[in-house]
Motif scaffolding. Structure first.
Motif, short mmCIF file in Angstrom:
data_model
loop_
_atom_site.label_atom_id
_atom_site.label_comp_id
_atom_site.label_asym_id
_atom_site.label_seq_id
_atom_site.Cartn_x
_atom_site.Cartn_y
_atom_site.Cartn_z
N TYR A 134 12.53 8.20 4.26
CA TYR A 134 11.17 8.77 4.10
C TYR A 134 10.48 9.80 3.03
CZ TYR A 134 9.22 6.11 8.07
OH TYR A 134 8.85 5.39 8.66
N HIS A 169 10.51 8.80 -0.31
CA HIS A 169 9.25 7.84 -0.75
C HIS A 169 8.37 9.19 -0.84
CE1 HIS A 169 9.24 3.44 0.12
NE2 HIS A 169 10.91 4.52 -0.25
N GLU A 225 2.09 4.96 2.70
CA GLU A 225 3.37 4.70 2.46
C GLU A 225 4.05 4.50 3.42
OE1 GLU A 225 6.49 5.17 -0.54
OE2 GLU A 225 3.95 5.16 -0.68
N VAL A 279 7.01 1.54 3.86
CA VAL A 279 8.96 1.50 4.36
C VAL A 279 8.67 0.37 5.48
CG1 VAL A 279 10.66 2.80 5.08
CG2 VAL A 279 9.27 3.45 3.71
N GLU A 326 9.56 -2.93 3.68
CA GLU A 326 11.24 -2.84 2.56
C GLU A 326 12.10 -3.01 3.89
OE1 GLU A 326 13.63 0.21 0.25
OE2 GLU A 326 11.49 0.66 1.45
N TYR A 360 5.16 -3.59 -0.21
CA TYR A 360 6.02 -3.24 -0.42
C TYR A 360 6.03 -3.09 -1.84
CZ TYR A 360 10.06 -0.94 -1.57
OH TYR A 360 11.48 -0.25 -2.25
#
Length: 980
Positions: free
Chosen positions: A93, A96, A213, A217, A220, A831
């Motif tokens: 995290y 990012h 964001e 994730v 992802e 993503y």
């Protein structure tokens, strides 16, 4: 299946392994220059300088003047191992969030933004502790509302804009178990700009735009749930390490923890590990080290050291019996078998292990290569080593051929270990492994990325204290004895392994991360912080672009009835020799089959196994590859063995003997490989995209049918191989020999016919003319949905090259582009997303507009709508356009096409009907173009045009009626996609 593909970067660099035998020429020394003291290792081919600044920051510099660019890495010795037990995925995290800016950049007004950022942090803390679906939904709604207000003061992707404007490439970062690394490839004249940005970046990062964001994730994670290879990898580690964080804390984090982030805990992690005595700045490329170390010291001196709590795990209990696991998913079946071994800090163990793994599997002459792959006893098999700080792993992996079970493949793999343990291998193989390591080192020195990655890996594992051992690595390999290898194998390889079977079937354990309700946010494309303006106005010494002159930059010489194209290698003792034929699979679909068949054939002088050994022993390689319009033979390696390598290959090609048993085995493996390809979503999407571009008959499915494959005889293929040199081809040489000497050697070694045979007529594949909007759909069992847009356009026009490049840079070519900012940053719909106008590789061929979104199935409709809006209406941002133009200029100014790349650039230009370096024309057009040109290009070529939607998704997770609203739907069968 490559078990350790996440670690591939670390595996390719043998010089990063530390040894316990370094001695002689490789000693630590100390020197001073420019007012700074540094350490270095004698006879280090990278000539790396190791500095430790007053605050403990490590700086490692390796100068390479070949190109005016620098690979930079900034790393911290903290990864998922260091995540709190109740917040896994936290290091990732944070990675990012370090792209989101600071108080100085990424914000229109920090004073006004800060109260909302503080409020969001408190709300996430509250959310983290709230239970009950309705209560959590209410808190998240509040987060979404406040985030929308905070976003009005944020400037999305300002970091990317700054890096793009200074000409940076490869902007990225990665988190792994013991590291988080931030990566940039910058022009040599951007050092001051780069260091100013990075010093600010790590000073006081602001965790803004967090909830969009966070959704990236989530995407992802969901993509990982669709990746059978990743599931095998995580299952393997969990079984090998029942207590160590290698197995207990995945880098991406658990679903539960991803859904419950806490910004305060992330800030605590940053404060604990992002300190100078735990970080390194690594730079490899064209720079003055005295200038760079002073500049780094000045900018990073604000960092204050503090004690860092290292992860100190308890030792794992020995594995006393095989641990067997199963993973289910739609991909092809495979197996992975791994042993837990001493870690990278046990340097003697890892030296022996490295040589041992080469004896097992080196791609040519290892036990697995010769006894399994060469004899086609399985679809494929290999061995890999992964060196981590606390433990290393040796993994054996394989896939079953047709009619074979995974259990039978396991027995084959374990059988090679038994051969190893008995010492039934030739000790001279150690020398060959060393020679090939030397070859790899020479090749690696050409790359700034390889240099920087090697050095950073050493820092992560040992703070680079053992670099002398790393430099001595190849010398020390030659000292490993056969008895040491046998003793090691018998000590460590027993029934103490973990075995993971990847089975085909539904994975009922998948828990998708559900999408939260997110309101699209502002991205403030036109905004610029004062900090960005300061960076852009910093002086930079201009770099003059260098154009290729195709009449001067390579040489030619007559060679029988063809010609030799030549560039001299003045850097090292490596050569590459190519025979480039003017025919490929469009002329004869059997060429690929013949190329694959050659590796299993013997001659009257050598067996197939002996051929592999001979090439490996002289550190040389050969390969044959057939594309649609060309076939290429490549022979490469150490120039000192040029004559041996070329004459050996010529002998093989002329004298290979038909082997019906080998062909039958190859056909069986091809059939299994074809079946496996139909289980791969990547292969399926490639086929669907080709279908959209070219129609039902296309380059992707231009394959031998099953009946054609069955009918091919061994003699037919060997005749094709024997006759190959009789067809027209060009010879290309890149190596240290002078032109006349190279031509004389090649003429002697490569006999040419008096006249070339005429190649069979080639099938002509042309992109389809634009038609009606339609949907091509392929059903695949997965969580995500993959969508490609394909729109064929007009035919190639070299005059468009400049505007095509500018449009791609501005619209959808990177993280700072319109598409990425809108689809991911503003709307959190994917993503991965991009869009570009693809140029053809030959004249008279069409361009194609290509767009892509990979999203959760329940976001497909929103993602398609979002992309369609951008394809039809291009947003205007003069600032982003200026950044795109500056990026293009910097990229062209610092690009150097060298070595044999010069010749291949010329051949590519010829194919397009060009006789000059098109980059000069593009460069001179950049300043003349403006937004009206970009908009006109977009409107003429993309807006309101018919597209074919290529969709790979699960019918269970999307509504086919939604697809019918976009156009006529055609559900493709696997036979239509693959051609067999």
């Amino acid at each position: 299946m490559k078990l350790f593909k996440q670690a591939a970067l670390l595996l390719m660099l043998p010089c990063t392994v530390q040894t316990a035998m370094a001695q002689g020429n490789h000693q630590w020394k100390e020197a001073s220059s420019g007012g700074y003291t540094y350490k270095y290792v004698t006879d280090d081919p990278m000539k790396a300088r190791f500095y430790t600044l007053k605050n403990g920051l490590t700086v490692i510099l390796s100068v390479n003047k070949k190109d005016p660019r620098i690979q930079t890495l900034i790393g911290t010795r903290a990864g998922s191992n260091n995540d709190p037990k109740d917040h896994t995925g936290l290091a990732h995290y944070l990675e990012h969030l370090l792209f989101k800016g600071t108080q100085q950049y990424g914000s229109l007004n920090w004073a006004k933004e800060k109260p909302y950022i503080d409020q969001i942090e408190k709300l996430y803390d509250k959310y983290n502790k709230t239970t009950g679906a309705d209560a959590r939904k209410a808190v998240y709604h509040e987060i979404d509302s406040i985030s929308g207000i905070a976003a009005k003061f944020a400037i999305a992707n300002e970091y990317d804009k700054m890096m793009t404007s200074m000409g940076a490439q490869g902007t990225n970062a990665h988190t792994w178990v013991e590291e988080t690394i931030y990566e940039e490839d910058i022009p040599s004249n951007a050092i001051d700009k780069y260091l100013t940005v990075q010093a600010e970046r790590f000073k006081d990062p602001v965790f803004r735009l967090f909830h969009t964001e966070l959704e990236a994730v989530y995407e992802e994670k969901n993509r990982g749930l669709d990746n059978d290879g990743r599931k095998v990898y995580e299952t393997m580690l969990a079984a090998l390490f029942p207590t160590h964080n290698y197995g207990q804390q995945s880098t991406i984090g658990t679903v539960e923890h991803l859904k419950n982030p806490n910004l305060k805990v992330i800030r605590d992690f940053y404060n604990a590990y992002y300190v100078p005595n735990n970080m390194a700045v690594v730079m490899a490329g064209d720079f003055d080290p005295d200038y760079v170390i002073k500049a780094i010291d000045q900018r990073f001196s604000y960092m204050k050291p503090k004690p860092v709590k290292e992860y100190k795990p308890a030792a794992e209990a020995p594995i006393s019996a095989p641990v067997v696991k199963e993973v289910f998913g739609p991909d092809a079946e495979s197996l992975d078998l791994a042993f837990r071994l001493p870690g990278a800090l046990d340097t003697r163990s890892n030296l022996v292990l490295s040589v041992l793994s080469g004896i097992l599997s080196n791609g040519k002459a290892g036990l697995i290569d010769l006894n399994i792959n060469k004899q086609q006893k399985a679809l494929n098999a290999e061995a890999q080593v992964m060196n981590l700080k606390d433990y290393s792993l040796l993994a054996l992996s394989g896939k079953a051929k047709q009619g074979q079970t995974l259990e039978e493949v396991k027995a084959l793999l374990l059988g090679q270990l038994e051969i190893l343990k008995k010492g039934e291998f030739d000790e001279t193989l150690v020398k060959a492994i060393v020679n090939n390591a030397k070859l790899g080192e020479l090749q690696g020195l050409e790359s700034n990325n390889t240099r920087a990655t090697s050095i950073m890996d050493a820092f992560i594992k040992s703070r680079a204290t053992n670099w002398a051992f790393d430099v001595a690595y190849i010398d020390d390999m030659s000292k490993v004895t056969k008895q040491q290898i046998v003793d090691y194998a018998n000590r460590y390889f027993k029934d103490n392994y973990v075995l993971v079977y990847k089975r085909k079937g539904e994975d009922k354990s998948i828990e998708k991360v559900e999408k939260p309700a997110i309101t699209p946010i502002e991205v403030n494309r036109e905004a610029q912080s004062a900090f960005l303006q300061k960076i852009e106005t910093m002086p930079a010494t201009p770099v003059k672009p260098l154009w290729l002159d195709y009449e001067k930059d390579f040489q030619t010489a007559p060679l029988g009835n063809t010609q030799l194209m030549y560039v001299q290698n003045k850097d090292n003792g490596l050569f590459r020799l190519y025979y480039r034929f003017d025919m490929g699979t469009y002329s004869n679909k059997k060429l690929n089959l013949a190329a694959s068949y050659l590796q299993f054939l013997s001659t009257d002088k050598y067996t197939s196994e002996q051929i592999s050994k001979e090439f490996y022993n002289i550190a040389c390689n050969f390969s044959i590859s057939a594309s649609g319009e060309n076939t290429s033979i490549t022979i490469s390696g150490l120039q000192e063995n040029f004559d041996k390598a070329v004459s050996l290959f010529e002998h093989i090609l002329s004298n290979c003997k038909p082997d019906e048993a080998a062909l039958a085995a190859l056909k069986g493996r091809i059939q299994k490989g074809r079946a496996d390809a139909k289980l791969s979503k990547k292969s399926i999407m490639s086929g669907v995209v080709n279908y959209a571009m070219y129609g039902a008959k296309n380059p992707f499915n231009n394959q031998l049918s099953q009946a054609e494959l069955d009918a091919v005889s061994a003699k037919e293929l060997t005749d094709l191989l024997h006759e190959l040199p009789a067809y027209k081809h060009t010879v290309i040489y890149f190596g240290p020999k002078a032109l006349a000497d190279a031509a004389a050697d090649i003429k002697k070694l490569h006999p040419l016919p008096a006249a070339f045979k005429e190649a069979p007529a080639a099938i002509a594949f042309h992109k389809a003319a634009p038609g009606q909007t339609q949907v091509l759909f392929a059903d695949y069992d997965m969580v995500q949905t993959e969508v490609n847009w394909i729109g064929n356009s007009s035919t190639y026009d070299p005059a468009k090259t400049g505007i095509v490049s500018l449009f791609n840079n501005y619209f959808g070519g990177g993280m700072g582009s319109i598409v990425f900012q809108t689809i991911r940053e503003s709307k959190a719909l994917a993503y991965s997303t991009y869009a570009f106008y693809a140029s053809p590789d030959k004249k008279a061929e069409r361009y194609s507009a290509i767009a892509y979104v990979g999203s959760q199935a329940d976001k497909m409709n929103d993602a398609i709508k979002g992309m369609n809006e951008l394809l039809n209406e291009i947003p205007r941002s003069d600032k982003m356009l200026a950044t795109a133009k500056e990026s293009m200029k910097q990229e062209i100014e610092t690009e150097r096409i060298t070595n044999d790349g010069i010749i291949f650039s010329y051949l590519a230009a010829q194919k397009l009907g060009l006789n000059t370096d098109i980059r000069k024309q593009v460069y001179e057009s950049i300043d003349k173009m403006n937004f009206s040109d970009v908009k006109k290009f977009h409107d003429d070529n993309l807006a309101h045009k018919p597209y074919t939607y290529c969709i790979v998704a699960s019918e269970k997770k999307i509504n086919l009626d939604d697809l019918k609203k976009m156009g006529e739907v055609k559900k493709l069968t696997m036979e239509e996609i693959f051609g067999y």
